[in-house]
Design an enzyme around this catalytic site. Structure first.
Site, mmCIF file in Angstrom:
data_model
loop_
_atom_site.group_PDB
_atom_site.id
_atom_site.type_symbol
_atom_site.label_atom_id
_atom_site.label_comp_id
_atom_site.label_asym_id
_atom_site.label_seq_id
_atom_site.Cartn_x
_atom_site.Cartn_y
_atom_site.Cartn_z
ATOM 1 N N CYS A 147 25.462 17.271 77.082
ATOM 2 C CA CYS A 147 25.968 16.590 75.896
ATOM 3 C C CYS A 147 25.335 17.214 74.662
ATOM 4 C CB CYS A 147 25.601 15.111 75.973
ATOM 5 S SG CYS A 147 26.162 14.168 74.548
ATOM 6 N N LEU A 148 26.144 17.467 73.640
ATOM 7 C CA LEU A 148 25.614 18.075 72.414
ATOM 8 C C LEU A 148 24.588 17.172 71.728
ATOM 9 C CD1 LEU A 148 28.880 19.629 70.906
ATOM 10 C CD2 LEU A 148 27.036 20.815 72.113
ATOM 11 N N HIS A 158 33.786 11.544 79.500
ATOM 12 C CA HIS A 158 32.511 11.641 78.774
ATOM 13 C C HIS A 158 32.708 11.269 77.296
ATOM 14 C CE1 HIS A 158 28.603 13.884 77.879
ATOM 15 N NE2 HIS A 158 29.140 13.747 76.687
ATOM 16 N N GLU A 159 33.753 11.833 76.672
ATOM 17 C CA GLU A 159 33.965 11.600 75.235
ATOM 18 C C GLU A 159 34.396 10.160 74.966
ATOM 19 O OE1 GLU A 159 32.652 13.728 73.488
ATOM 20 O OE2 GLU A 159 32.659 15.371 74.928
ATOM 21 N N GLN A 189 29.260 11.002 67.347
ATOM 22 C CA GLN A 189 28.258 12.081 67.372
ATOM 23 C C GLN A 189 28.093 12.755 66.014
ATOM 24 O OE1 GLN A 189 30.119 13.920 71.088
ATOM 25 N NE2 GLN A 189 27.960 14.424 71.360
ATOM 26 N N GLY A 221 33.555 19.347 74.030
ATOM 27 C CA GLY A 221 34.074 18.069 73.559
ATOM 28 C C GLY A 221 33.139 17.463 72.534
ATOM 29 N N HIS A 267 31.544 7.892 74.828
ATOM 30 C CA HIS A 267 30.841 7.907 73.537
ATOM 31 C C HIS A 267 31.406 6.850 72.589
ATOM 32 C CE1 HIS A 267 27.923 11.157 73.463
ATOM 33 N NE2 HIS A 267 28.787 12.037 73.935
HETATM 34 ZN ZN ZN Z 1 28.373 13.841 74.797
#
Ligand code: ZN
Length: 158
Positions: free
Chosen positions: A89-90, A131-132, A51, A46, A135
């Site tokens: 998380c990226l 999660h997304e 991000q 995701g 963000h």
């Molecule tokens: Zn994330």
């Protein structure tokens, strides 16, 4: 398409609140295409627009069942709990956290053309959506985790 740079914690942009999308233009389509390419390149499941430094309410996800694009996503119903699943998380490389999430969510969003749709998600996809969407409100898994720990050697490269 192009791979965009993923911003890393503690970049302050990750703490900003993203704005709703009102124009469904070629720019938005390019953003969605680039976000998908960036997510796949990073082996993520995701990615949210903040991000990649874009403060718009846009997310992409692929938990193994194909690409899902969501513009202005919202959780409109939720049920149950998932416990202690290690979340990553990226934007926070090298760390995992045990985060409690809803087991099932109903989502409402728009597609890249502005067409509204609803979708139900459970398990990993439900977790990913929560999660997304976090963000988009400047919330990171670190804020919700009961425990944060480094990724073990065996997991590296996942
Ligand atoms: Zn994330």
């Amino acid at each position: 398409m192009a791979i965009r740079t993923i911003v890393k914690h503690p970049d302050p942009i990750l703490r900003e609140k993203a704005k709703p999308v009102t124009k469904f233009t070629p720019n938005l389509h390019k953003l969605l295409d680039d976000m998908a390419e960036t997510m796949y390149d990073a082996d993520g499941v995701g990615l949210a627009a903040p991000q990649v430094s874009i403060l718009k309410r846009v997310i992409v996800m692929d938990c193994g069942e194909g690409l899902i694009e969501m513009v202005n996503p919202e959780i409109i119903a939720s049920e149950g709990e998932q416990f202690d699943y290690p979340e990553g998380c990226l934007s926070i490389p090298g760390l995992r956290g045990d985060v409690r999430r809803y087991q099932w969510v109903k989502l409402r969003a728009q597609d890249r053309h502005g067409q509204p749709f609803e979708m139900e998600a459970e398990e990993l996809l439900a977790r990913c959506a929560q999660h997304e969407i976090d963000h988009l409100d400047g919330i990171l898994f670190l804020d919700r985790a009961e425990r944060v720990y480094p990724i073990s050697k065996d997991e590296e490269g996942e």
